[in-house]
Design an enzyme around this catalytic site. Sequence first.
Site, PDB file in Angstrom:
ATOM      1  N   GLU A   1      17.359 -40.160  10.708  1.00 58.49           N
ATOM      2  CA  GLU A   1      17.825 -39.786   9.524  1.00 58.49           C
ATOM      3  C   GLU A   1      17.262 -40.293   8.322  1.00 58.49           C
ATOM      4  OE1 GLU A   1      19.799 -40.958  12.168  1.00 58.49           O
ATOM      5  OE2 GLU A   1      19.886 -39.034  12.883  1.00 58.49           O
TER       6      GLU A   1
ATOM      7  N   ASP B   1      26.132 -38.474  18.448  1.00 57.66           N
ATOM      8  CA  ASP B   1      27.112 -39.220  19.284  1.00 57.66           C
ATOM      9  C   ASP B   1      28.659 -38.578  19.179  1.00 57.66           C
ATOM     10  OD1 ASP B   1      25.170 -40.897  19.592  1.00 57.66           O
ATOM     11  OD2 ASP B   1      25.738 -42.256  18.117  1.00 57.66           O
TER      12      ASP B   1
ATOM     13  N   ASP C   1      14.996 -41.019  18.114  1.00 56.23           N
ATOM     14  CA  ASP C   1      16.580 -41.403  17.818  1.00 56.23           C
ATOM     15  C   ASP C   1      16.720 -41.824  16.324  1.00 56.23           C
ATOM     16  OD1 ASP C   1      19.386 -41.563  17.978  1.00 56.23           O
ATOM     17  OD2 ASP C   1      19.323 -43.546  19.007  1.00 56.23           O
TER      18      ASP C   1
HETATM   19  O1  MIG Z   1      22.831 -46.998  17.154  1.00 52.35           O
HETATM   20  O2  MIG Z   1      19.983 -46.109  21.355  1.00 52.35           O
HETATM   21  O3  MIG Z   1      22.443 -41.187  19.146  1.00 52.35           O
HETATM   22  O4  MIG Z   1      22.226 -41.553  21.717  1.00 52.35           O
HETATM   23  O5  MIG Z   1      22.423 -44.207  22.958  1.00 52.35           O
HETATM   24  C1  MIG Z   1      23.051 -46.168  18.220  1.00 52.35           C
HETATM   25  C2  MIG Z   1      21.291 -46.327  21.383  1.00 52.35           C
HETATM   26  C3  MIG Z   1      21.576 -45.701  18.526  1.00 52.35           C
HETATM   27  C4  MIG Z   1      22.307 -43.465  19.025  1.00 52.35           C
HETATM   28  C5  MIG Z   1      22.102 -42.286  19.570  1.00 52.35           C
HETATM   29  C6  MIG Z   1      22.541 -42.521  21.332  1.00 52.35           C
HETATM   30  C7  MIG Z   1      21.847 -43.751  21.640  1.00 52.35           C
HETATM   31  C8  MIG Z   1      22.156 -45.066  20.706  1.00 52.35           C
HETATM   32  N1  MIG Z   1      21.696 -44.628  19.381  1.00 52.35           N
END
Ligand code: MIG
Length: 751
Positions: free
Chosen positions: A393, A468, A390
């Site tokens: 980016e 999200d 995750d």
């Molecule tokens: O700042 O890990 O898109 O699926 O549950 C949020 C927590 C960080 C973003 C992801 C989301 C995930 C969440 N993450």
Amino acid sequence: MPSRKNTTPLGPIRKFTITEEKATFRSRQGTLDVVFLKDDVVRLRAVKKGQNEPDRSFAVIPTGWDKPETRITVRGDSVILATSNLSVRISLKTGRIRILSADRTDLFRNAEIAWSGAGVGLIWKMPKDRHIYGTGERTGPLDKRGTRMAYWNTDRSGYPVEQDPLYQSIPFALCMDGPRAHGFFFDNTFRQDWEFSPLGKTKAKMTADDGALDLYVMASGTPSAVLERWTELTGRMSLPPLWALGYQQCKWSYYPESVVRDIADQFRQRSIPCDVIYLDIDYMDAYKDFTWHPERFPDPPKLVSDLRDQGFRTVVMLDPGVKVEEGYDVYETLKQAGFVVRNADGTPFIGPVWPGDCLFPDFTDAACREWWGKWYKGLLDLGVAGFWNDMNEPAVFDAPGHSLPLDAVFSGDGYPGDHRRFHNIYGMQMVRGTTEGLRALRPDQRHFVLTRAAYAGTQRYAAAWTGDNCSDWPSLRISIPMLLNFGLSGQAFCGPDIGGFAGTATPELFARWLQVGALYPFCRTHYAAAPQSGHPDINAVPTQEPWSYGDEWEEINRASLELRYKLLPYLYTVFEEITRTGMPVMRPLFLQYPDDPKTACIEDEFLIGSDLLCAPILDEGRYSRELYLPKGLWYDYWSGECLEGGRKITASAPIDVLPLFARAGSAIPTQDVVQHTGEAVNKPIVWQVWPDSGFKAIGTLYEDDGETLAYTRGDFKRTTLTLSGTKENPETSLQHEGGYTGRPQEIVIAA
Ligand code: MIG
């Protein structure tokens, strides 16, 4: 690059040279190389005079294509380079370009390469009725005419359906002129901006903030042939483990351990099929990668193996930011090795994410990717099956642009550069490190990695989800064109958070979403309930499990997932097809029916493979809908009623019905419901045969062990079922290929 006015075009060609390798055109402003890679693929690459732009790509892989024969003609003031399928004409007087396919379709007309400051772009004339698809991860309509798009990986939590750009950048377009297809790829990792005038107008423009104009044009004729080329050029997903095609349940976050066990128990007690449970960031100790929270998860190997005994795989999250903390081994080794993203002054960049201040591994460095990949050993050893990358980016809290500084420095495997150059491939290089690490650790296993950020070609390393989204009807609706364009861009293993990530799904929204979600290539429910996402109490948030909405809804949701598990043999067969052809799992109608103009803009229906058509309900309070059936005969999957296609019909869709149709002439391998993929092993395959008007049908089934690479050594079984004869005297034949034993097979003829 704002307008033609402030730009400097390539301009008159002063000199050109032609070798076996390429044709080179030089103007006062820059140099253009034209290279035919195949009879239907040409690459144009232009750099500004004095620009020292390394010729290397993160997306393109060796293709094994044969170099085509090329004819060169000089006519008037133009040089024409042509193969049997494609011609490129350069005007020596103006430097403008025209690219034609063999049937004389103008792929690019009056195209002008131009520079503006550090930026480079292409402006051209586009036929008024051309449709444009692909372009990676996008909200908005299926057809991208009349839109502006940016390529700059962006973390936008709870994004509205107008948001652009999003997390993934795939600057590839699949273009349709009536039934004729071609594609183009602007291989440039800097921020890009594309703008296509609406249908009826002709302006088209794409620009990149820096780098070369590096354009691949694929003139392959049919859309499936273009996708074949495109996925030869940038690679295909490899066959996933079978369990990754099962239903997956996720929340931010399930913890402590007792909650995870309870979720698992509920699935089994309630007989709701499920293969995967996720652990989001809170399983870690202070969000430190490759650690476990000691109180919440005191005995991870025991938990993971108990879940495994119940038929669940565990997938855990890893973020790129490595917490700055003396004595934390991941941090210490990273700091020591020094392959981190650096500030312009050479000091390590430190910025906050979940763990607080973090170092950011420089995944553009091979040594860093290798270091990163090795950390997965501990998780694999204790039985974790899959990995969720995750925030890649990468997202940085409280930072301008919510990411690294634009002048941050990367090593780039020998071609150093700044964040502007590497932003769009950071996530891709992270999952490259992850997947290459997993492959080194378990060479004969298939792996499942899920990524949020990506660039073209990332399907070689990971599946993708759409970040999200929101728990609302518009977000459900756009998931269809989003996934279709994702698939057309090469990323076929994709899905959104079912039920929506941000906000609360109503029972009806969740039920309708899971109905269609059961056919998404990647089928996962996920939602935010963590205190960090703005919810004061994790237990006070309405839950989003299939049983969260009461008994009646639970029954509907169970049935949705049962359909997925029934169809798994077919789905798996379609997934295997993509690894050989590049045809996506979830297909827009035009991809199978390019000759039928009515299919061009249908974005609320789709095909799974070539044989199942789904027209989901995407609105609240709706219990029937209009849909278009392509030419031919179709069967209502539920009633078996045979329907004439080539027209619109109205399907009734009470709350427990997903409108679904089987193509007459197909044979679809299914199975009885199982609770997880591991249960299917010796259960029979049930062929659903849907005869056409001549009582013929044909279908394929692909089987293998579902988890190793043995299939690459011939240990698979491909069965072709053929139906002939008559209704009274049906004849079926099964033909087998490959060395795998496979499951017993039964045949059911629908009509
Ligand atoms: O700042 O890990 O898109 O699926 O549950 C949020 C927590 C960080 C973003 C992801 C989301 C995930 C969440 N993450």
